[in-house]
Design a protein around this motif. Structure first.
Motif, PDB file in Angstrom:
ATOM      1  N   GLN A 129       0.831  -1.210   0.000  1.00  0.00           N
ATOM      2  CA  GLN A 129       0.000   0.000   0.000  1.00  0.00           C
ATOM      3  C   GLN A 129       0.862   1.256   0.000  1.00  0.00           C
ATOM      4  N   HIS A 165       0.493   3.845  -3.115  1.00  0.00           N
ATOM      5  CA  HIS A 165      -0.495   4.886  -2.845  1.00  0.00           C
ATOM      6  C   HIS A 165       0.042   5.909  -1.846  1.00  0.00           C
ATOM      7  N   HIS A 190      -6.450   2.151   5.383  1.00  0.00           N
ATOM      8  CA  HIS A 190      -5.405   3.083   4.949  1.00  0.00           C
ATOM      9  C   HIS A 190      -6.067   4.367   4.441  1.00  0.00           C
ATOM     10  N   GLU A 208     -10.702   9.272   1.244  1.00  0.00           N
ATOM     11  CA  GLU A 208     -10.674   8.011   0.505  1.00  0.00           C
ATOM     12  C   GLU A 208      -9.851   7.013   1.298  1.00  0.00           C
ATOM     13  N   SER A 209     -10.273   5.775   1.292  1.00  0.00           N
ATOM     14  CA  SER A 209      -9.541   4.764   2.065  1.00  0.00           C
ATOM     15  C   SER A 209      -9.416   3.465   1.291  1.00  0.00           C
ATOM     16  N   HIS A 210      -8.318   2.777   1.531  1.00  0.00           N
ATOM     17  CA  HIS A 210      -8.122   1.416   1.047  1.00  0.00           C
ATOM     18  C   HIS A 210      -8.065   0.496   2.268  1.00  0.00           C
ATOM     19  N   CYS A 211      -8.387  -0.765   2.076  1.00  0.00           N
ATOM     20  CA  CYS A 211      -8.450  -1.668   3.224  1.00  0.00           C
ATOM     21  C   CYS A 211      -7.677  -2.963   2.955  1.00  0.00           C
ATOM     22  N   SER A 212      -7.122  -3.507   4.023  1.00  0.00           N
ATOM     23  CA  SER A 212      -6.438  -4.799   3.985  1.00  0.00           C
ATOM     24  C   SER A 212      -6.899  -5.616   5.185  1.00  0.00           C
ATOM     25  N   VAL A 230     -15.259  -3.653  -5.416  1.00  0.00           N
ATOM     26  CA  VAL A 230     -14.262  -2.999  -4.572  1.00  0.00           C
ATOM     27  C   VAL A 230     -14.427  -3.473  -3.139  1.00  0.00           C
ATOM     28  N   ASP A 279     -14.042  -2.079   0.459  1.00  0.00           N
ATOM     29  CA  ASP A 279     -13.872  -0.826   1.173  1.00  0.00           C
ATOM     30  C   ASP A 279     -14.057  -1.023   2.672  1.00  0.00           C
TER      31      ASP A 279
END
Length: 341
Positions: free
Chosen positions: A68, A72, A152, A206-210, A286, A288
């Motif tokens: 990540q 990003h 994130h 905006e967020s990304h996830c793991s 996606v 999220d």
């Protein structure tokens, strides 16, 4: 024969921690976020679980974080770390050995204390004093499950870095407080998930996830986003056809058609939004923050059921030389039959 049974005799527990880590860089300009979050996860599971789980969870989280950070612009990461021990334990009841195999294993492990299988030797061993040696057979285990969710927070293109960072700090702090206020129960964990989703959805971040999970597979549902891909009208093909018509016309007609063409396209530019024509629809899945918290609540639900998980505490049953000799005698030299093997 031995039978594996699930018995609700184990201690049930749920532990959760929520913390926000800002993305910082060392003197070489490399992000320290993956190492910081990984170390935090390792420290938590070293206390909650086993060194093996601590190493596995932290290592997997590190690789996800590194990916990540590399791809990003991350402001920081909210780490939701949870661990459960389940009430249902797996036990073999009764523990019954294969007598021939037990003798073979015994003689291989203790060559100086072999167990002979003649009737006289077996009878003598049954009556003899117990040996210090013993076979230890795994006969049961309690179970646990582990969950790491990483949100994130991304830098926004349409906001200054300062504003994005301040908003991320504010949202993350509120989510941290919700996590700390939550009691260590399944119901409070579900309530935390709902509040976290609400806080993130209200922000413009905006967020990304793991996610890393051990001991079970929570239900993973991605969000489907439909996109209408549209085309301006007239498109390139229509414009070229109009130009071709003008070129093939007589001079007087060319001037007339050219004026009409220019007027038509001037009006088109003024009302371009109204002139958008739908070409086709596409969709993509996606993962999220909503999906991450849905996985978290499913993780808690399955943990409360307590039927799955990784081995946590192991239980063994001890078999002495006398135990094996007695079991061997009962199978091969029962009193009513007699005789040698």
């Amino acid at each position: 024969k031995s039978e594996l049974k699930q018995t609700p005799i184990a201690s049930e527990s749920f532990t959760m921690d929520v913390q926000y880590f800002r993305n910082e860089f060392n003197s070489q300009g490399v992000s320290t976020l993956p190492a910081t979050v990984s170390r935090h996860i390792s420290e938590k599971y070293a206390v909650w679980s086993s060194p093996d789980i601590a190493n596995k969870m932290s290592k997997n989280a590190y690789h996800l974080m590194a990916s990540q950070s590399k791809n990003h612009p991350i402001l920081g990461t909210i780490a939701v770390v949870a661990n459960c021990t389940h009430k249902k334990a797996d036990f073999y009841d009764p523990v019954v050995l294969n007598n021939k195999n037990a003798v073979q294993v015994w003689n291989k492990l203790f060559p100086d204390d072999k167990l002979k299988t003649s009737k006289e030797a077996i009878e003598e061993q049954v009556k003899a004093a117990s040996s210090k040696n013993a076979l230890h057979i795994l006969s049961g285990t309690t179970k646990s499950s582990s969950f790491v969710g990483l949100v994130h927070l991304m830098k926004s293109d349409d906001e200054t870095n300062v504003n994005s960072s301040q908003q991320a700090d504010k949202v993350a702090k509120e989510i941290e407080m919700e996590g700390k206020d939550s009691k260590t129960t399944g119901a409070s964990a579900n309530a935390f998930a709902e509040k976290a989703i609400n806080l993130l959805s209200k922000s413009t971040l905006e967020s990304h996830c793991s996610m890393v999970v051990e001991g079970m597979i929570p239900e993973v549902k991605a969000t489907t986003i439909n996109t209408n891909v549209q085309q301006l009208k007239p498109d390139t093909e229509e414009v070229m056809k109009q130009l071709e018509t003008i070129m093939k016309s007589e001079q007087q007609d060319k001037q007339k058609l050219s004026a009409q063409f220019t007027q038509l396209n001037n009006e088109h530019i003024k009302s371009v939004v109204a002139a958008l024509g739908e070409k086709y629809e596409s969709s993509q899945n996606v993962f999220d923050a909503n999906n991450l918290m849905t996985c978290f609540t499913d993780f808690v639900t399955k943990a409360q059921e307590g039927t799955i998980g990784n081995p946590f505490n192991l239980y063994v049953t001890e078999f002495t030389k006398n135990n094996i000799a007695e079991s061997y005698r009962d199978e091969f030299y029962p009193p009513e039959e007699g005789g040698d093997e």
